[in-house]
Every structure is written in structure tokens, then in C-alpha cells.
Design a protein around this motif. Structure first.
Motif, PDB file in Angstrom:
ATOM      1  N   ALA C 171      -3.293  -1.676 -56.983  1.00  0.00           N
ATOM      2  CA  ALA C 171      -3.553  -0.145 -58.212  1.00  0.00           C
ATOM      3  C   ALA C 171      -2.528   0.763 -57.886  1.00  0.00           C
ATOM      4  CB  ALA C 171      -4.681  -0.040 -57.512  1.00  0.00           C
ATOM      5  N   LEU C 172      -1.593   1.029 -57.269  1.00  0.00           N
ATOM      6  CA  LEU C 172      -1.066   1.803 -57.256  1.00  0.00           C
ATOM      7  C   LEU C 172       0.580   1.181 -58.317  1.00  0.00           C
ATOM      8  CD1 LEU C 172       0.272   2.985 -53.590  1.00  0.00           C
ATOM      9  CD2 LEU C 172      -0.898   4.722 -55.576  1.00  0.00           C
ATOM     10  N   GLY C 175      -0.462   1.499 -61.761  1.00  0.00           N
ATOM     11  CA  GLY C 175      -0.531   2.903 -63.087  1.00  0.00           C
ATOM     12  C   GLY C 175      -1.404   3.710 -62.041  1.00  0.00           C
ATOM     13  N   ALA C 176      -2.281   3.501 -60.875  1.00  0.00           N
ATOM     14  CA  ALA C 176      -3.071   3.916 -60.505  1.00  0.00           C
ATOM     15  C   ALA C 176      -2.913   5.291 -59.714  1.00  0.00           C
ATOM     16  CB  ALA C 176      -4.276   3.915 -60.196  1.00  0.00           C
ATOM     17  N   LYS C 177      -2.455   7.052 -59.320  1.00  0.00           N
ATOM     18  CA  LYS C 177      -2.585   7.529 -58.788  1.00  0.00           C
ATOM     19  C   LYS C 177      -2.948   7.838 -57.761  1.00  0.00           C
ATOM     20  CE  LYS C 177      -0.108  10.097 -62.400  1.00  0.00           C
ATOM     21  NZ  LYS C 177      -0.359  11.603 -63.159  1.00  0.00           N
ATOM     22  N   PRO C 178      -3.083   8.118 -56.815  1.00  0.00           N
ATOM     23  CA  PRO C 178      -3.078   8.499 -55.384  1.00  0.00           C
ATOM     24  C   PRO C 178      -4.693   8.285 -55.127  1.00  0.00           C
ATOM     25  CG  PRO C 178      -1.267   9.089 -54.312  1.00  0.00           C
ATOM     26  CD  PRO C 178      -1.029   8.602 -56.963  1.00  0.00           C
ATOM     27  N   PHE C 179      -4.903   9.739 -55.414  1.00  0.00           N
ATOM     28  CA  PHE C 179      -6.335   9.785 -55.231  1.00  0.00           C
ATOM     29  C   PHE C 179      -7.729   9.110 -55.988  1.00  0.00           C
ATOM     30  CE2 PHE C 179      -4.796  14.233 -53.912  1.00  0.00           C
ATOM     31  CZ  PHE C 179      -5.990  13.619 -53.015  1.00  0.00           C
ATOM     32  N   ARG C 180      -7.049   8.299 -57.752  1.00  0.00           N
ATOM     33  CA  ARG C 180      -7.535   7.307 -58.010  1.00  0.00           C
ATOM     34  C   ARG C 180      -7.207   6.564 -57.254  1.00  0.00           C
ATOM     35  NH1 ARG C 180     -10.230   7.844 -63.085  1.00  0.00           N
ATOM     36  NH2 ARG C 180     -11.334   5.959 -63.382  1.00  0.00           N
ATOM     37  N   VAL C 181      -6.683   5.723 -57.088  1.00  0.00           N
ATOM     38  CA  VAL C 181      -6.799   4.432 -55.890  1.00  0.00           C
ATOM     39  C   VAL C 181      -8.231   5.228 -55.026  1.00  0.00           C
ATOM     40  CG1 VAL C 181      -5.410   2.801 -54.354  1.00  0.00           C
ATOM     41  CG2 VAL C 181      -4.164   3.901 -56.341  1.00  0.00           C
TER      42      VAL C 181
END
Lengths: 314, 376, 272
Positions: C171-172, C175-181
Motif C-alpha cells: 500500500a505504501l 502511494g498510500a501515506k502511513p495513516f492511510r495504510v
């Protein structure tokens, strides 16, 4: 102008967002860490502090440790009186020893009862294994207090056991079962049995059946195979189970109170009494700290066992 | 325009697309990647080959941004990527486990990266459909990953990584989870897709055959360092060391000493038996003690003498392994070394007589340019 | 399992199960006893259930306990999940040893110590900053969260320990940022563990007598405190009735939860 301010604002917001994203690890650690520091660690220092304070007849019934004196430095009044009181009063020492004895014997009994049960469950196949496991866990979910109460009904003077024995003609008049050490042992073994069986089972489940077959193939009789192969391999489960029973049993309050009555000395009950009936908080704190000192070694051992298990899982 | 050349790495002064400079990664006292430098060019399908623990995966993870280098730097298309977090790199990765999100449908998996970039909805659905078509899974968009076969999952993972049109696609053991037949087929599919899209691929693999088939160039890694970088044929035919000679295919290695040299051919002496052989070389000097490496398939084997060959040996067959299209023979030779030879089974070995069998006396032969000299 | 050993194990198993269940079953049977003296059978009756339902005290205590249990479970899952994530996913941070110690200690800490120390904390805080002004539902909930979150953390940690970080990294990478992940990938994976943690926290809270007795204030009587105050003096048939209801509710709940989790596990097994 307004547009450029908005742009600056959104720029700052997204920079703040990125700053937070980059620190996600610190953020998710900080929240539970803060909670535990405040509500788990800090209280112990307060107990420690009060255990060296002087007892007062006031509310709260202890002297404040820091009195703001005339100078800038607070004057500290510390006393070891509460601890020496514990040591000098024969009752406390006897209570600690009695608690340790009752907890040790109960732990051993739990192991003797729990080991074969855990072993049988781990060797059962398929659905049966889950059903048995479920049956062991189920009482753990139902109220602890009510399970202890159930034994009051069995052991009372006119309880089920006495009725049964009199009906069978084994005894003439009721024998005293409730409010004895025996009742406390039964209560502890009964209540803590799942805590013994579960870690044992978790350990035995991973045990490869072919180990015993290999031992048998190499000429070990069943008993020899058990003592040389199975027992050593289940040692981590035995240790974890024993600690999970021994530590809380030492400080147990409900079981000695309800099943032991006034006849069984256990430290948890003394602490509760010191606190609730005598309102001597400094002495109660000293009792708690002394109990913690007794238990700190087994607790560290348990922590080590847990950490090692967690490591093996990863 | 250096990009137009199919072999940019062969040209002086070509601009690399990925530039790795003095890159190291240490975990505590363990050095996983040790001061490596590498240029990868646009449109390459670059293979990182090595055994487990050689540092190839750590290198790949540094390219993706999952590990921060201890020292050194990474440039992609001219931009310094060394400390850019993975979610901001123009790089995507296909994981060895595929790492498909189990709670999302195939479509949602593929759309995930585009959504994170804020691409609008209609474009997302167009690009997802396009990708599904490319990997031939158009009918499977609404399924969950758990309802797909291994090969289908692999293609979803590929589509998910490619849909963002990354500058570089990283593939971690892309074929390891597939069975042998599917692997061969998928290899060619991967190459086709790479050719179509022109994306630069970096593939990590432990399988030398896979690396040879897929890659434009291969870097062989051991203990955190590159021990040889080159085109597959170059590495196979001219291994830089006996380690590579044995790691890529297999080789018979004979310790030797150079006695004389005439132009491109040297005469050397086998250290044990003092027998002399000819070998083609252009760099050794008289008195050197290199290792003579001969690939098993470059040696002829026959019951009759092989007089047409530059070098000949005699021996007895000690072991035969029949592998179908080829057979491998282990021959105890008159120079006191066991030599391994493979030969195609052009004739069905049914008749007694011309078939080579255990304990047969045989002749072995190879030409001067079939063997190479290894310095170490 | 063959022969003598098998027979021995089977005997132990039967004995163990009888030991675990006979007391509970007898307690439930006597709840239907007409007689006021619990162990003396006076015929079948449901009069103690009627008594129970008419007792306002019981209703008040039950509703207080349920309120505390729900709040406790919800907060404990939030804090415990974060703690479990920290333990399983972040291998180096300052204070990690202290952190792991504080997570595993509440599982074995004698309740009398936890209760006493939290009470003294609340009193000290009250003297220093005036909060908590009075003790009751809030202080009991805080005390319960503190030990429940440790159980949740262990459940979450063990679930995460078994799975790699591939999904999060994928996920990272996309392009997903850490809290999004965390929100998109990690939490959905942890959902079954969080449900289990919630149920466990809920039960632990409903079950606790000792800690609640220490940190409670005037007027706040939880169900276990009510039961304890009644049975201290001996057997009470209405408590048998209450016990029967509680045990039946819990059993049904556990069966339901177990069935749901088994189904999820089967789905998971099918996936792999």
C-alpha cells in the motif's frame, strides 16, 4: 491577498500532514505509552510514597510526604515505620508465608490436573479438539465470582457434598468443608485451571507427534519417552502456566474471603481488610509493596517467557 | 539519443536512468549491502541475481524506499530518491507474495494506487479496465483475490503495480510462487509487457535460468557486493570467477599454470598430472596460475577417439544421469580429475553398443576456444 | 492414542470436565428450588427469578456494569490496538522495554495491588488538580481500560506477529501515506482480533470485583459488588437465579462469537 493566505494555509496544513505522517510510529506508540505511564506506572510510585508516610486520622488518612517548608526546598518526612511494623508483627510474616504456601501447592495441583487434560486435548482430532478447548475456555468467560459461589453451595454445612455423604451413610453429621484451607485449595484450582491448561495446550499443539514415535522407534518405553522427550519439550508451557496461576493466586482476595472465611491467612485479604476496615493506608501500601517485592521475580520470569514466545512466533 | 540504442550500456557516456552510488545498508553489525554502485538504463530489464542473504532483496527494498540506506545515494531519472518515502517515489513493486489486499476485489486492488493519487473516477475505471485487458483478466474484476488461481494473482499484482505508470517497476522473485510450466509461459508474457510499455524493470531472482532468460543485463551479487555485471551471454561465457562459473550453470574447474603463449592461444599445464592443454586467451601471461573452466556441454564425449578436438582426454564413465533430452556423465579421467560432461540424446539409446553406459571407456575432447581461464 | 495411556487420558479428561461443570450445573439447578435454604430441595419454582426481576438494586447495578463494560471495551480496543501495533510493527523505540513490561504486567498483577494503587492515584490527582472530583463510573472505567488494553494488545500483537508486512508495504508503494495504510489495510486485517479483544474486555469488566471495589465511590455499585455483598453472608437463592441468567447469556454470547470467528477462519483458510 485572500487567495495567497489560503494557499499559505493549505501549504502549512499539508506540511503539518506530512510531518505527522512521517512520525506515525511515534504517534501510535505515544498514546498507549502515555496512558500506561499515567495509570499503571505512576500509581506504583504513589503507593511507594504513601508506604513511607505517617499514618494520620484524617482524610486522606496519611501525611503528605512533601510539606512546603519555609525555605524553597520541600522538607521530606519519610518513615520506615510501616515496614518495620510489618516485620515485627508476627501476623504479617505468617500471612506472607501462608500465601506463598497456598499459591505453590495450588499451582502444583493445577499442573497435575491440567497437564493430562491439556495433553488429551492436544491429541484429540479435528472438531473434537475445538469442542474440548471451547469447554475449557467457557468457564473462564463466565463470572469468576459466581464460580466461587458455586463452590460455596457444594461445600456448605448443608451443602451438596455433605448431603450426599450423609445420604450414602459415610458420615453421621455434616463435616466442615466450607471456611477451611481445603476449600481455598479447591477454589483456586477450580478458578485458575483454564490459565494452566491454555498455555500448556498452546505449547503441546506445536509438538510434533513424530517426536514420540522417534523416541519409541529408538527403544524408549512410553514412560521413558514421556520423561525424556515430551516433558522437556513442554517445559516452556509448564513454566508459563505455573506463573499464570502462581502470581495472581498469591495475591488472591475473593477465594480466601468467600471460601476460607476468617480461617485462612492470605495477604490479599489482609491488604483489603487493612485498607477497608482499619483505614490504615500507609500500612496497606507497605503490605502491597512487600507483596510486589515477593512477586517481582516470578513476574519478570513470566515477562521473559512471554517475550520469548512472541519472538518464536515472528 | 542514447535511449534509441537497444544496448545503451555498451556506449560511452550514455545517461543512466537509475544511478546507484556507493550504497550501503547495515543492520546492526551485519552488512547486507556493501558499497555498491550501478547504472541502469531506460527500458532495461535488469536482473539482480544471487543466493539467499546476498543482499539483493535489501537493494531492491532500498530502491522501493522500504529501507533507508546507511550511506550512499539513489537517483531515478535525475532526481535524488535516497530519502524519499515509498509513497512518494515514481517506483512500484510487485511483491514475491503478491501482497494483494484480501478484503478488496481485483478492480479495487488495481485502482488503489490511482485513488491515492487523486485520479478522477472515470479515468480510474478506464485505466483499470485497460490493465485488466492487458493481463487478460477482464472478466475477473469483481472477484476477490482468494477466488483466483496462482497465475491469475500474479497477473493482478503485475497490473496493480503497472497501472500507476511507474518510471521503474521492481519485481521481487516474480515467478517463484508459480509451478514450472506456468513459470516459463509467464516469463515470456513479462518480457512482452515490458517491451510494450517500455518501463524499466528491475527483477530480483535466485534462479539463474530465469535471470538469463528475462534480463538484458544481470548483476550477480554475493555477500552484499556485485561480483559481475554484464549481459547474460557475457556472464555465462566469460564468468569473472570460479564462483560465478559454478553459480551460473556448472563448470569443470582445473588448476593450471601457463607455459607459453602464441598470439591468442596459450599452452598450459594441469597442476596435478602435468598434462598440457591449449586455451584461447588474450590476457594471461606466462607463469600465471589461473583456473581452467570448461562447461560440461562444451565437451564432446564418444567411444571413438576425438581427433578433431584441440584437447583430448580418456577416461571411464563412473555415473550416468539420464535427463531426457540430455544425459550427464561423470567421467574419471586419466589426469586424475572427475570431469562432468553433458550430451544431447540425439539418438534413442535403445540399441546396445552405441549407448554410453557405466564403466565404459570413453574419449573426451574440447577446442581451445571452448574453455576459459579464471583468475580466481 | 492407544491402550493404557489413552484410557488414562480419557479418564482425566472426563474428570476434568466434570470438575469444571458440575458445580456450575448444580448452582443452576438450585436456582429453581422453592426453598429459601439453597441446598435443601423444596420443589420446583421460579419464584427467585421473580424476586430478582423486581429488585431495583439489581437492575441499577446491571445497567451500571453494562455501561462500564461497553465504554471499557471500546476504549480498551482503541488503546490496545495501538499498543499491539507498536509492539509488533515498531521494533526500536525509546522505552520499548518499559512498554512491553507495562503491557505484560497487568495480566498477572494481583488485583488488590492494581486496585489500591489506582485508588491512591485518583486521590492524589484529586488533591493536585481537582480531578476526578468524585469516584464512580469514570474511575472504574479508567481502571478497567488499563488492564483490558493489555489483553487487547496481546491479542493484536499475536495476530500481527503471524503476518508479514507485505500488504502494508504494498500500500505504501502504491502511494498510500502511513495513516492511510493503517486505515485501509492494517485495521481491516485486524478486525477479527479487535472483535475478540472487545468481547474479552467487555467480559473482564463485567467480571471484576476487586479493582472496582477499590476505585468506586459512594453510590456506584456494580453487579459483582452487589453479588459479593449478598453472598458474603452465605447462600442466597436469588443469586443462584442471577448466576443462571448470567451464565446462559455469556454461553450464548461466546457460542455466537466462536461461531462467527470459526466461519471467518474458514474463509481465510479458503483464501490461502
Amino acid at each position: 491577498m485572500a487567495e495567497s493566505t489560503a494557499a499559505v494555509n493549505s501549504g502549512m496544513l499539508s506540511r503539518l500532514g506530512n510531518w505527522l505522517q512521517a512520525r506515525w510510529q511515534s504517534i501510535i506508540t505515544a498514546i498507549p505509552l502515555f496512558w500506561l505511564l499515567l495509570f499503571f506506572l505512576a500509581p506504583f510510585f504513589i503507593v511507594l510514597k504513601i508506604s513511607v508516610a505517617e499514618s494520620l486520622i484524617a482524610s486522606p488518612p496519611f501525611s503528605s510526604l512533601f510539606e512546603w517548608g519555609e525555605g524553597l526546598l520541600p522538607s521530606v518526612s519519610v518513615t520506615a515505620e510501616n515496614y518495620s511494623y510489618l516485620w515485627e508483627d508476627d501476623l504479617y510474616v505468617r500471612t506472607y508465608l501462608s500465601s506463598l504456601k497456598i499459591a505453590s501447592i495450588s499451582t502444583l495441583l493445577c499442573l497435575l490436573v491440567g497437564y493430562p487434560i491439556a495433553y488429551a486435548i492436544s491429541r484429540a482430532d479435528g472438531a473434537m479438539r475445538y469442542i474440548l478447548l471451547f469447554l475449557v475456555i467457557l468457564p473462564f468467560w463466565t463470572s469468576f465470582l459466581l464460580r466461587v459461589y458455586a463452590w460455596m453451595g457444594l461445600l456448605a454445612d448443608q451443602g451438596t457434598f455433605n448431603n450426599l455423604l450423609m445420604w450414602l451413610g459415610v458420615i453421621e453429621k455434616p463435616i466442615r468443608l466450607l471456611y477451611t484451607q481445603f476449600a481455598v485449595y479447591v477454589g483456586i484450582v477450580y478458578s485458575y485451571l483454564p490459565f494452566m491448561i491454555l498455555p500448556l495446550y498452546a505449547n503441546m499443539e506445536k509438538l510434533d507427534n513424530s517426536m514420540q514415535e522417534a523416541a519409541a522407534d529408538l527403544g524408549a518405553r512410553p514412560a521413558a519417552g514421556f520423561f525424556t522427550v515430551t516433558l522437556p519439550l513442554t517445559a516452556p508451557g509448564i513454566l508459563a502456566g505455573c506463573l499464570l496461576v502462581f502470581i495472581p493466586a498469591t495475591g488472591e482476595f475473593v477465594i480466601p474471603d468467600l471460601l476460607g472465611g476468617g480461617n485462612v491467612l492470605m495477604i490479599g485479604r489482609v491488604l483489603y481488610g487493612e485498607f477497608n476496615s482499619n483505614h490504615d493506608w500507609p500500612v496497606a501500601s507497605a503490605v502491597a509493596i512487600a507483596l510486589l517485592i515477593v512477586l517481582v521475580l516470578p513476574m519478570m520470569l513470566y515477562h521473559r517467557v512471554q517475550a520469548r514466545n512472541a519472538e518464536q512466533n515472528t | 539519443m542514447t535511449q534509441d540504442s537497444p544496448y545503451p550500456w555498451r556506449e560511452e557516456g550514455a545517461t543512466p536512468f537509475i544511478k546507484i552510488e556507493g550504497l550501503s545498508k547495515r543492520f546492526g553489525s551485519f552488512t547486507a549491502v556493501d558499497d555498491v554502485s550501478l547504472d541502469i538504463f531506460k527500458g532495461e530489464l535488469f536482473g539482480l541475481l544471487g543466493g539467499s542473504g546476498c543482499g539483493k532483496t535489501t537493494l531492491l527494498r532500498m530502491l522501493a524506499g522500504f529501507e533507508t540506506p546507511t550511506s550512499g545515494s539513489i537517483f531515478i531519472d535525475g532526481a535524488d530518491m535516497t530519502h524519499v518515502p515509498p509513497y512518494e517515489r515514481p517506483v512500484n513493486m510487485m511483491f514475491q507474495s503478491y501482497a494483494l489486499f484480501p478484503h478488496m476485489s481485483v478492480e479495487k486492488n488495481i485502482a488503489y494506487g490511482l485513488k491515492r493519487d487523486g485520479v478522477n473516477r472515470s479515468e480510474i475505471s478506464d485505466r483499470v479496465a485497460e490493465m485488466l485487458k492487458m493481463v487478460e483478466l477482464s472478466e475477473f474484476g469483481r472477484r476477490k483475490p482468494s477466488q483466483l488461481s496462482g497465475g491469475q494473482r500474479q497477473r493482478v499484482a503485475l497490473a496493480r503495480a503497472l497501472v500507476k505508470r511507474p518510471k521503474v517497476l521492481l519485481l521481487d522473485e516474480p515467478l517463484a510462487a508459480l509451478d514450472k510450466r506456468l513459470r516459463e509461459q509467464t516469463q515470456f508474457e513479462l518480457m512482452n509487457i515490458q517491451d510494450q510499455l517500455g518501463v524499466t524493470f528491475v527483477v530480483v531472482t535466485h534462479d539463474q535460468e530465469e535471470a538469463m532468460t528475462l534480463s538484458t543485463r544481470i548483476a550477480v551479487m554475493d555477500a552484499g557486493r556485485f561480483i559481475q555485471i554484464g549481459e547474460p551471454a557475457e556472464i555465462y561465457e566469460n564468468p569473472a570467477s570460479s564462483f560465478i562459473a559454478n553459480f551460473i550453470g556448472s563448470a569443470n574447474l582445473l588448476p593450471a599454470k601457463i607455459l607459453e603463449r602464441h598470439g591468442g592461444v596459450a599452452v598450459l599445464e594441469h597442476s596435478g598430472s602435468k598434462r598440457q592443454f591449449k586455451v584461447a586467451t588474450d590476457s594471461t601471461q606466462v607463469g600465471d596460475t589461473p583456473t581452467l573452466a570448461i562447461r560440461p556441454e562444451k565437451i564432446l564425449i564418444d567411444k571413438a577417439p576425438l581427433n578433431q578436438c584441440d584437447n583430448q582426454l580418456q577416461g571411464t564413465v563412473r555415473e550416468v544421469a539420464y535427463l531426457g533430452k540430455i544425459s550427464t556423465y561423470r567421467v574419471e579421467t586419466d589426469i586424475g580429475e572427475i570431469i562432468e560432461v553433458t550430451a544431447p540424446n540425439q539418438v534413442r539409446p535403445t540399441g546396445v553398443g552405441h549407448k554410453i553406459d557405466w564403466d565404459d571407456s570413453v574419449h573426451l575432447g574440447w577446442n581451445a576456444d571452448s574453455a576459459v581461464l579464471l583468475a580466481e | 492414542m492407544t491402550g493404557k495411556r489413552s484410557r488414562f487420558l480419557l479418564t482425566m479428561l472426563c474428570f476434568g470436565m466434570a470438575f469444571l461443570y458440575i458445580p456450575i450445573i448444580l448452582m443452576m439447578i438450585y436456582s429453581f428450588n422453592y426453598s429459601k435454604l439453597v441446598p435443601v430441595w423444596g420443589g420446583f419454582s421460579t419464584r427467585w427469578y421473580t424476586t430478582l426481576f423486581q429488585s431495583e438494586e439489581v437492575w441499577a447495578a446491571t445497567s451500571l456494569s453494562l455501561k462500564i463494560a461497553v465504554m471499557n471495551a471500546t476504549f480498551a480496543v482503541m488503546l490496545g490496538t495501538l499498543a499491539g501495533l507498536a509492539l509488533a510493527r515498531i521494533h526500536r523505540f525509546r522505552g520499548r522495554t518499559l512498554f512491553t513490561g507495562m503491557i505484560s504486567a497487568p495480566l498477572v498483577m494481583p488485583e488488590v495491588i492494581t486496585g489500591l494503587s489506582l485508588l491512591l492515584l485518583f486521590i492524589t490527582l484529586n488533591q493536585m488538580i481537582g480531578w476526578p472530583a468524585s469516584r464512580g463510573i469514570t474511575t472504574i472505567t479508567i481502571a478497567h481500560i488499563t488492564f483490558s488494553m493489555a489483553y487487547v494488545a496481546i491479542i493484536i500483537q499475536s495476530r500481527l506477529a503471524g503476518t508479514g508486512q507485505d500488504l502494508e508495504e504494498a500500500a505504501l508503494d502504491l502511494g498510500a501515506k502511513p495513516f492511510r495504510v493503517l486505515w485501509d489495510i492494517t485495521l481491516p486485517q485486524l478486525a477479527p482480533g479487535m472483535v475478540a479483544g472487545w468481547l474479552l474486555s467487555f467480559t473482564l469488566s463485567l467480571d471484576d470485583l476487586v479493582i472496582a471495589s477499590f476505585v468506586t465511590g459512594p453510590g456506584a455499585t456494580t453487579l459483582p459488588m452487589l453479588i459479593y455483598s449478598r453472598i458474603r453472608l452465605g447462600l442466597r437463592p436469588d443469586i443462584n437465579a442471577l448466576a443462571t441468567i448470567i451464565i446462559l447469556v455469556v454461553t450464548i454470547g461466546v457460542l455466537l462469537a466462536g461461531w462467527i470467528m470459526l466461519r471467518q477462519q474458514k474463509q481465510l483458510a479458503n483464501r490461502q
